[in-house]
Write an enzyme that holds these catalytic residues in place. Structure first.
Site, PDB file in Angstrom:
ATOM      1  N   LYS A  65      11.163  -7.143  -0.415  1.00  0.00           N
ATOM      2  CA  LYS A  65       9.931  -6.357  -0.303  1.00  0.00           C
ATOM      3  C   LYS A  65       9.966  -5.471   0.950  1.00  0.00           C
ATOM      4  O   LYS A  65      10.480  -5.899   1.999  1.00  0.00           O
ATOM      5  CB  LYS A  65       8.729  -7.306  -0.256  1.00  0.00           C
ATOM      6  N   SER A 140       0.513  -7.427  -4.274  1.00  0.00           N
ATOM      7  CA  SER A 140       1.133  -6.241  -3.709  1.00  0.00           C
ATOM      8  C   SER A 140       2.656  -6.198  -3.877  1.00  0.00           C
ATOM      9  O   SER A 140       3.249  -5.148  -3.737  1.00  0.00           O
ATOM     10  CB  SER A 140       0.795  -6.142  -2.228  1.00  0.00           C
ATOM     11  N   SER A 164      -0.298 -11.948  -3.534  1.00  0.00           N
ATOM     12  CA  SER A 164       0.639 -10.832  -3.685  1.00  0.00           C
ATOM     13  C   SER A 164       1.994 -11.183  -4.279  1.00  0.00           C
ATOM     14  O   SER A 164       2.733 -10.299  -4.677  1.00  0.00           O
ATOM     15  CB  SER A 164       0.844 -10.136  -2.337  1.00  0.00           C
TER      16      SER A 164
END
Ligand SMILES: [Zn+2]
Lengths: 471, 471
Positions: A65, A140, A164
């Site tokens: 990420k 997210s 997330s």
């Protein structure tokens, strides 16, 4: 899956496998990556082909990420303000992965600074859901989930502040774990709400998640809140006979999509058939969780994001600076997107003199009550089961201008972060083409049990075997 | 100045520690290139986390105990949020509620000649920000540079109650505080910027002004004196003193109002969750056991053990190095004589040359005191030896005695000179016999001339008197 991949890479070529992935990414319309580390990764794959090491992840590629620091690879949190920021150090988890021979493919798209549940607030445009490209992948960590579900990476790391990891895992039909707060070092994770977030794996199977946890979990002196790890792979395949599963009544009913609710109850029946028992439990303060979560997360964000001033790294206009406050304000005005600005403003407000007691302190009190809800429940049961998300993936653009409905989607994931307990999302059905996720929650450091139940469920069901047809 | 009220906030760098407050960077940054003593943590790079330097807290507790404070059961860190280029995280890790130490006191000699306690409100830990270097003066600089070497230095902030009544008392307090800190070996006051003071000053009944960031003890005295004059003049002109923050302009020795553009600061203090609560009560017994003898106790002991006058004991114990020097000397020389020569003579000669006690070896002082005791040298000769050593002319005291011919004239030679002088001065003898004690001084002067100063005037006086009485 990863263990099979690892074995197959030894007889085949890691370089070829990796090149196929990069080709797929380049042709892909998912927009799952913000930065690719193609050359470095291929060089590493070549090294592996020449001399395969013994690491747990030797030769296996992984996507990271965009908010987890990687030496030499831009780590921009999908924000303009961090465009061009290349960390001079690796996050603890990245160090650990590298030490076990993993190959870092690149950085995945996300909601800007992890603020969102749809990956639509990214400065690089939304990531698309591989099951239906008109839908969001969740957020997210949407890029991490989409690239795994879409076959662009065999596994990925995300971060979970209020869901997330689990939300995009649910929306993309893969496995995602939010570990107990403190189990995985946050060193190198760019903070959004530091008292809530953990790094967690996004994978095709529960076993893959357990494998990644063996690598990334454990004490790191650089994160004062980090703790010793347990064992996740060894007991994974044990059965669930006699396991007591609590069904929190507040996590069903109003606001939950009927197909989602049905799929989750079916999942409970599957576990029951495997020998587990279920009973209804109550987490009475659930309805205050969302408000408390947003106050705490935004307050912490307002402080955590204060360092982005363009002075030492990131966005900076060329030419003469004005005085400090003017230049600093201009850079932040240009660098942050609207969702980030909104949360910084609200968080600043919540921490201000005169409001601190009314908002932040009150939210902390609620947080304690929610923690106690879970502690009480785990006196009676071993695990809790619920939908991960009340709904399947929604359309891109559908909720982005309706923040309340967007925030409401986090209603079953945020209490877990407030309580600091672990929770996994595993695929448990489909609503039309769109996957549904089952959330299994355990007590503090109860990962082994959570994963064992998830694995038993997965072994008894076919949902994880379906893959989207991505063009 | 009986209606002046002064309270101080003193920022002390715990610069005897090896590493910074929250990272491993060295504290020995003085005289280094800018930005060479930095790392991701003290630069506040995204994803970095603070790791507490336990020794810093131990030092803080040590100081707290030495200031007779109550050490709290638990202590925790807070974020103090404000934007400034020298603050790379956009917040300073400090303390707020639950500081390390509260409610202490230390004794100083007041302007009225009586000793009294000055109350300490609290002492708390925080990290030092970086340093701005303006190209020119603060208001006319074309650009400003930032040096983060200082950033993250362990600071202890000591806050007094408004118990000081004059600039001189403030100075006395600071001298005492510095002395205690150096006794504890946590602080080296010789390093630039190692102690910085904010002072609150008001006249009885008036509002107070805060003068920020004064460095140097002389600076504090000057800034306070100016500020008192300014406030008194306002009062005389019937203008109200406004509560405000002022800056001390060292070059012009005046204070100027800082008109902050961002208005009143709201620091939005909230707990720093990247660090854990410290249960320090259990640390206290161990730390208390390591506390050295402090100035006041040492002073009492010197009076008792060496039968010193209190002012000599006080002078010798005001500085740990001086006290150690004295004790090294008295191991081999007469305590009272040594006290006189160190406190009254050597200290003055050192101050005059702006030198520290390190510049003089205790063995040399032993030699000097012994020679004085054995009457091998006169007092004037001893002073000559001290000056010669401090002026780096080389040699041990005995060598200096030889090379400069400072050896005291032998008894025979003095006796002879006395007899001659008395014989040569019939008029003075007659005057003495007529009742003028002072007439002897003429004869003493004559003897001193004959012995070229190598005789002791006191002894000569006695010899002359008995010789004259024989006449
Ligand atoms: Zn450092």
């Amino acid at each position: 899956m990863l263990l099979e991949l690892k074995a197959s890479l030894r007889s085949a070529s890691a370089e070829e496998y990796l090149c196929r992935l990069f080709e797929k990414i380049e042709k892909s319309s998912l927009n799952a990556f913000t930065t690719l580390a193609r050359e470095k990764a291929i060089e590493q794959a070549r090294q592996f082909d020449k001399n395969p090491g013994q690491g747990l992840m030797a030769g296996v590629p992984i996507a990271i990420k965009a908010c987890i620091s990687t030496i030499g690879i831009e780590t921009n949190c999908s924000s303009r303000i961090l465009r061009g920021y290349v960390p001079p150090y690796d996050a603890h988890v990245v160090e650990r992965l590298k030490a076990e021979g993993a190959i870092i493919m690149g950085k995945t798209n996300m909601d800007e600074f992890a603020m969102g549940s749809s990956t639509e607030t990214s400065a690089f445009g939304p990531t698309k859901n591989p099951w239906d490209q008109t839908c969001v992948p969740g957020g997210s960590s949407g890029g991490s989930a989409a690239c795994v579900a879409g076959g662009e990476a065999p596994c990925a790391l995300g971060s979970d502040t209020g869901g997330s990891v689990r939300c995009p895992a649910s929306f993309c039909g893969i496995v995602g774990l939010k570990p107990t707060y403190g189990l995985v070092s946050r060193f190198g994770l760019v903070a959004y709400a530091n008292s809530l977030e953990q790094i967690g794996p996004l994978t095709h199977t529960v076993e893959d998640t357990a494998l990644l946890m063996e690598i990334i979990a454990g004490h790191d002196w650089r994160d004062t809140t980090s703790a010793e790890k347990g064992s996740y792979l060894a007991g994974l395949k044990g059965d669930v006979r006699g396991l007591k599963i609590g069904i929190p009544k507040e996590y069903f009913g109003e606001g939950v999509n009927t197909e989602v609710e049905k799929a989750v109850w079916d999942a409970v029946s599957v576990l029951e058939n495997l020998g587990a028992k279920w009973q209804e439990v109550s987490l009475p303060h659930t309805r205050y969780a969302l408000a408390a979560y947003y106050v705490i997360a935004m307050s912490e964000a307002s402080s955590n994001l204060a360092r982005f001033d363009g002075l030492r790294y990131g966005l900076r206009q060329l030419g003469e600076d004005e005085d400090w406050h003017t230049t600093f304000s201009e850079i932040r005005a240009k660098g942050f997107g609207p969702e980030v600005k909104k949360r910084i403003l609200l968080g600043t407000y919540a921490l201000s003199a005169g409001y601190y007691g009314r908002y932040y302190l009150k939210a902390l009190k609620v947080r304690t009550l929610i923690k106690e809800d879970f502690q009480r429940a785990f006196k009676d049961v071993d695990l809790l089961a619920s939908p991960t998300m009340p709904i399947p993936a929604f359309k891109i653009g559908e909720r982005i201008n309706d923040p309340l409905s967007l925030y409401m989607a986090d209603v079953f994931t945020v209490p877990i972060n407030l309580a600091g307990v672990p929770a996994v999302s595993v695929p448990c059905g489909f609503a039309g083409r769109l996957p549904i996720g089952l959330q299994l929650m355990g007590p503090h450091f109860g990962e082994a049990t959570v994963l064992r139940a998830a694995h038993a469920f997965e072994a008894a069901t076919p949902f994880h075997e379906r893959t989207p047809e991505v063009v | 100045m009986d209606n002046v009220i002064i309270g101080l906030e003193i920022h002390v760098q715990l610069n005897r520690l090896q590493s910074k407050m929250f990272c491993g960077c060295s504290t020995a940054y003085q005289n280094s290139e800018p930005n060479t003593h930095t790392c991701p943590v003290c630069l506040g790079l995204p994803g970095s986390l603070p790791v507490l330097n336990r020794k810093a807290v131990e030092c803080g507790i040590k100081v707290g105990l030495a200031l007779n404070c109550t050490i709290e059961e638990e202590t925790l860190f807070y974020r103090k949020n404000y934007y400034y280029p020298d603050l790379p995280k956009g917040f300073q890790i400090s303390q707020y509620d639950f500081p390390l130490a509260t409610k202490g006191h230390i004794m100083i000699l007041g302007d009225d000649g009586a000793e009294r306690d000055i109350r300490i409100n609290r002492a708390h830990m925080e990290e030092d920000p970086g340093r701005l270097v303006h190209a020119g003066t603060i208001d006319k600089a074309k650009y400003t540079m930032v040096d983060y070497n200082r950033c993250g230095m362990p600071l202890l902030e000591v806050v007094t109650e408004p118990d000081l009544c004059s600039p001189k008392e403030a100075r006395t307090f600071l001298d005492k505080l510095k002395s205690i800190l150096e006794y504890l070996d946590v602080f080296d006051g010789s390093l630039e910027g190692s102690m910085r003071v904010d002072a609150n000053i008001s006249l009885k009944g008036g509002d107070r002004a805060e003068v920020k960031n004064i460095s140097g003890f002389k600076g504090v005295e000057k800034a306070l004196s100016y500020e008192i004059t300014r406030q008194k003049n306002l009062q005389r002109r019937n203008i109200k003193v406004v509560q405000e923050t002022r800056h001390f302009d060292e070059l012009r020795s005046i204070t100027v109002s800082i008109r902050s553009k961002v208005g009143a600061h709201d620091y939005r203090y909230y707990p720093e969750s990247d660090l854990v609560t410290l249960h320090i009560a259990s640390w206290v017994p161990g730390i208390r056991a390591t506390l050295p003898e402090l100035p006041d106790t040492k002073r009492e002991r010197f009076v008792k053990q060496y039968a010193l006058a209190d002012d000599h004991a006080k002078s010798l114990t005001s500085d740990i190095k001086l006290a150690n020097f004295y004790e090294a000397v008295v191991a081999k020389a007469a305590p009272k004589l040594a006290a006189v020569w160190i406190a009254d003579v050597l200290k003055g000669e050192l101050n005059y040359r702006n030198l520290g006690i390190d510049e003089f070896r205790p063995e040399h002082m032993v030699d000097i005191v012994q020679m004085l005791e054995q009457k091998k040298i006169t007092e004037d000769g001893a002073v000559e030896i001290i000056r010669s050593i401090l002026d780096k002319k080389g040699g041990s005291p005995e060598e200096i005695v030889k090379s400069m011919g400072l050896g005291k004239a032998g008894d025979d030679a003095v006796q002879k000179a006395v007899r001659e002088a008395v014989a040569e001065s019939p008029a003075a003898v007659a005057d003495y016999k007529a009742g003028s004690e002072r007439a002897l001084n003429f004869i003493v002067g004559l003897v001193m001339k004959k012995t070229r100063g190598k005789a002791s005037p006191g002894e000569v006086h006695d010899l002359v008197k008995s010789e004259v009485e024989k006449c």
